[in-house]
Design a protein around this motif. Structure first.
Motif, PDB file in Angstrom:
ATOM      1  N   PRO A 436      38.469  31.792  36.414  1.00  0.00           N
ATOM      2  CA  PRO A 436      39.037  31.185  37.766  1.00  0.00           C
ATOM      3  C   PRO A 436      38.239  30.253  38.229  1.00  0.00           C
ATOM      4  O   PRO A 436      38.347  29.143  38.591  1.00  0.00           O
ATOM      5  N   HIS A 554      44.462  35.912  51.716  1.00  0.00           N
ATOM      6  CA  HIS A 554      43.737  35.196  50.863  1.00  0.00           C
ATOM      7  C   HIS A 554      43.154  33.789  51.272  1.00  0.00           C
ATOM      8  O   HIS A 554      44.033  33.284  52.021  1.00  0.00           O
ATOM      9  N   TYR A 595      35.691  39.301  42.441  1.00  0.00           N
ATOM     10  CA  TYR A 595      37.091  39.459  42.014  1.00  0.00           C
ATOM     11  C   TYR A 595      37.815  38.383  42.544  1.00  0.00           C
ATOM     12  O   TYR A 595      37.778  37.868  43.769  1.00  0.00           O
ATOM     13  N   GLN A 597      41.009  35.184  41.366  1.00  0.00           N
ATOM     14  CA  GLN A 597      42.147  34.708  40.617  1.00  0.00           C
ATOM     15  C   GLN A 597      42.499  33.153  40.682  1.00  0.00           C
ATOM     16  O   GLN A 597      42.067  32.564  41.721  1.00  0.00           O
ATOM     17  N   SER A 598      43.342  32.940  39.615  1.00  0.00           N
ATOM     18  CA  SER A 598      43.842  31.494  39.746  1.00  0.00           C
ATOM     19  C   SER A 598      45.157  31.296  39.101  1.00  0.00           C
ATOM     20  O   SER A 598      45.457  32.251  38.039  1.00  0.00           O
ATOM     21  N   TYR A 613      47.856  32.566  34.500  1.00  0.00           N
ATOM     22  CA  TYR A 613      47.213  33.469  35.569  1.00  0.00           C
ATOM     23  C   TYR A 613      46.076  33.880  34.863  1.00  0.00           C
ATOM     24  O   TYR A 613      46.053  34.696  33.906  1.00  0.00           O
ATOM     25  N   SER A 614      44.956  33.597  35.730  1.00  0.00           N
ATOM     26  CA  SER A 614      43.754  34.409  35.306  1.00  0.00           C
ATOM     27  C   SER A 614      43.014  35.092  36.490  1.00  0.00           C
ATOM     28  O   SER A 614      43.066  34.795  37.499  1.00  0.00           O
ATOM     29  N   SER A 615      42.423  36.383  35.875  1.00  0.00           N
ATOM     30  CA  SER A 615      41.608  37.121  36.966  1.00  0.00           C
ATOM     31  C   SER A 615      40.427  37.307  36.311  1.00  0.00           C
ATOM     32  O   SER A 615      40.196  37.420  35.058  1.00  0.00           O
ATOM     33  N   TYR A 616      39.505  37.511  37.136  1.00  0.00           N
ATOM     34  CA  TYR A 616      37.998  37.617  36.921  1.00  0.00           C
ATOM     35  C   TYR A 616      37.389  38.824  37.653  1.00  0.00           C
ATOM     36  O   TYR A 616      37.399  38.760  38.872  1.00  0.00           O
ATOM     37  N   TYR A 617      37.024  39.904  36.900  1.00  0.00           N
ATOM     38  CA  TYR A 617      36.173  41.089  37.724  1.00  0.00           C
ATOM     39  C   TYR A 617      34.637  41.094  37.258  1.00  0.00           C
ATOM     40  O   TYR A 617      34.558  41.132  35.912  1.00  0.00           O
TER      41      TYR A 617
END
Length: 642
Positions: A436, A554, A595, A597-598, A613-617
């Protein structure tokens, strides 16, 4: 005048009378014979359980003996012969409703003339019965109308599937007190018998019956339906692939194949526990598969050697009061296919229960609601059938939606579930993994080969087979890692060029079409033009009931052709999106918790848009090795802007 009866037909013989002369010198020449004729033939309409009479007149210029026939005469047609007339009495029943062509013929023995009588048999609701009783045993199985565009499937318990044209819905059912009607609770979509979405109520009743058919009337759906339904024979089982109603994220790819010693890939819906798939080994007798062994792909427990599916639930003690947690198991007993055609597959999974934990001296009946969970029960599984197809023609250099690989690891980051692919050449492709907050996606190059039935990827020092399918709507789907058995399917779509994003163009209210919460109707996300986001607002009703002024959760903004949104907790010191994104990038660089998201638009239809949809931890600590690991996950979501 004589009558003669021909085999398998009604015949009327007309005899004319004439004289002859012995004076051969004055014998006139014989006239040329002409074909006889039939008058009074017309189109006729009659209601079921009523009768009407059609009168036909026969004539012949030469007064020859005439024969009148009806080919393959229906039982509800009778003929009364008198003089030169045939009176046809039409008295059809409810199972004769429709258009009928009666093939008539009149002949003088040398020449004949064919006629066609059209009879339209209409419904007659005034004569419907309301006293026909039904039973679960009688209903169990699949019923179809003559056009095969209305099918209804009942299992022997309380579930079924309704297949109208190219759509399928599941329902729960019960008989009314007099067993003369079936009350249906129809799910809005395929979501399993334990789905808790609001159901549509409908009523089915039989209004006429015969030895092998029921005429049914259904009220309460989008429209009322009345059909003559015949029970289908037990379906033959062949190798077939299937899936639940396709969602963009990914759907389970099932395999149905049974013989005397084979596996059946099934989808289980069991009380309090949902499993994506299970491999079944057993013995098939032509109707049911007796299960000898079950291999479940899903959460397992230390009780798995005692039961196929394990779950725990709290029960109230009726005798001494208090609450006790009891561990239960469901054992799969057998599987019975109920309906299989080119588009759909419906089957029962029959299972029984057992208590796996101690009851502390109490009996099963001492706990409210425990006994029903231990009885035999059949969970109906309704799925869409998929047909495997050859790889489609590829446009090299273009980007497609479709998952080819599941996981890739580089350095300290795990990349999961990529949903985009670029076919660079006939032998090389690139898989982008979106992160993201990164400036560019990470790209994974792979070599591949195009075969007659699949793509073979050279991936992580092994070969991965990718197969293509089509569903009943003609959509093309792709399944990865077929070499390890059926896994998941996603859409395979050429990605369209999207309009440039801006805060002004993107701000608005979005309905999450494929990301609805399990027990609700729909989620909405509200992207405010000031860069704040009310994310995942739950709405139990229409859009005007959504509280758009609800407190936002957000920051959001446009970054590198995608919408990035970040929870306030990830950047508590920020006052706007730019500050928040900067803090997140700095934390990620320092291996601190991150954390983000995009949403990246991929393909826009008439009413909705498909997004990556992308999420990054970031900054996760692996306690075993005391190292930091990061995870980037991609999936597909479909949103509708209001």
């Amino acid at each position: 005048m004589k009558h003669s009866l021909l085999c398998s037909a009604i015949a009327l013989s007309l005899f004319g009378c004439g004289g002859s002369s012995s004076d051969s010198e004055n014998t006139p020449s014989q006239p040329q014979n002409t074909a006889p004729s039939l008058s009074g033939v017309a189109n006729n309409t009659v209601k079921a359980l009523q009768s009407t009479t059609v009168t036909l007149e026969m004539s012949d210029n030469e007064s020859d003996a005439l024969t009148f026939t009806i080919e393959d005469k229906p039982q509800w047609v009778t003929v009364d012969l008198s003089e030169n007339t045939a009176a046809l009495t039409l008295a059809p029943g409810f199972f004769d409703i429709g258009s009928h062509e009666l093939a008539l013929n009149v002949s003088d023995g040398e020449l004949s003339q064919a006629y066609s009588l059209t009879v339209e048999v209409d419904d007659n609701p005034e004569q419907w019965r309301d006293d026909i009783s039904l039973s679960r045993a009688e209903l169990r199985g699949a019923w179809s109308n003559s056009a095969n565009d209305f099918n209804i499937v009942f299992n022997g318990y309380d579930a079924g599937a309704l297949i109208i044209d190219d759509t399928m819905k599941q329902f729960d059912y019960e008989l009314n007190n007099s067993a003369t009607a079936v009350n249906l609770a129809v799910d809005p979509a395929l979501c399993g018998p334990y789905c808790e979405r609001e159901q549509q109520t409908a009523t089915l009743r039989a209004v006429a019956e015969s030895d092998s058919q029921l005429r049914i009337h259904v009220e309460g759906l989008e429209q009322n339906y009345t059909f003559n339904m015949a029970k289908r024979s037990a379906p033959s089982v062949e190798k077939a692939y299937s899936t639940d109603e396709l969602v963009l994220g990914s759907s389970f790819l099932g395999q149905l194949e049974i013989n005397t010693e084979s596996n059946l890939e099934a989808k289980f819906y069991l009380p309090n526990q949902y499993y994506k798939s299970a491999g079944i080994v057993g013995t098939y007798d032509g109707e049911i598969l007796d299960v000898n062994e079950v291999i479940i792909n899903g959460p397992l427990s230390y009780y798995s050697d005692k039961a196929d599916v394990i779950f725990s639930q709290h029960f109230y003690k009726k005798t001494s009061g208090g609450i006790k947690e009891i561990t239960l198991g469901r054992n799969v007993n057998y599987v019975e296919p109920l309906f299989i055609d080119d588009n759909f597959i419906v089957y029962d999974i029959v299972h029984s229960g057992e208590v796996l934990s101690s009851l502390d001296g109490h009996s099963v009946d001492d706990f409210d609601g425990l006994a029903p969970l231990l009885t035999d029960y059949a969970s109906l599984s309704a799925q869409y059938r998929l047909n495997q197809v050859a790889p489609p023609a590829l446009s090299f250099g273009d980007k497609y939606i479709g998952r080819l690989v599941g996981e890739h690891i580089i350095n300290d980051t795990v990349f999961l579930k990529a949903v985009e692919v670029i076919f660079d050449t006939a032998t090389e492709l690139t898989i982008p993994f979106t992160v993201p907050h990164a400036e560019e996606p990470y790209e994974l190059p792979i070599t591949y080969e195009i075969g007659p039935n699949q793509l073979t990827l050279n991936y992580q020092e092994s070969e991965v087979e990718v197969a293509f399918f089509q569903n009943h709507k003609g959509d093309t789907l792709i399944a990865s890692d077929m070499s390890q058995g059926p896994k998941w399917v996603t859409p395979f779509i050429a990605i369209q060029e999207q309009q440039p994003l801006s805060v002004q163009s993107f701000a608005g209210v979005y309905e999450h079409i494929t990301d609805a919460y399990y027990k609700s109707d729909v989620f909405y996300s509200v992207f405010h033009s000031d860069g704040t986001l009310g994310y995942r607002l739950l709405a139990d009703g229409p859009l005007d009931e959504v509280e758009l002024s609800e407190e936002t959760t957000h920051f959001w903004g446009v970054h590198d052709s995608r919408v990035v949104f970040i929870e306030y907790d990830s950047c508590s010191q920020a006052t706007n999106f730019a500050e928040c994104l900067s803090l997140v990038k700095r934390a990620d660089a320092d291996n601190l918790f991150t954390y983000v998201q995009s949403l990246t638009p991929l393909s826009t239809g008439a009413e909705s848009t498909i997004f990556n949809y992308s999420s990054y931890y970031g900054g996760w600590t692996n306690s075993e090795s005391d190292s930091v690991s990061n995870t980037a996950v991609n999936s597909l979501r479909q949103l509708k802007k209001h």
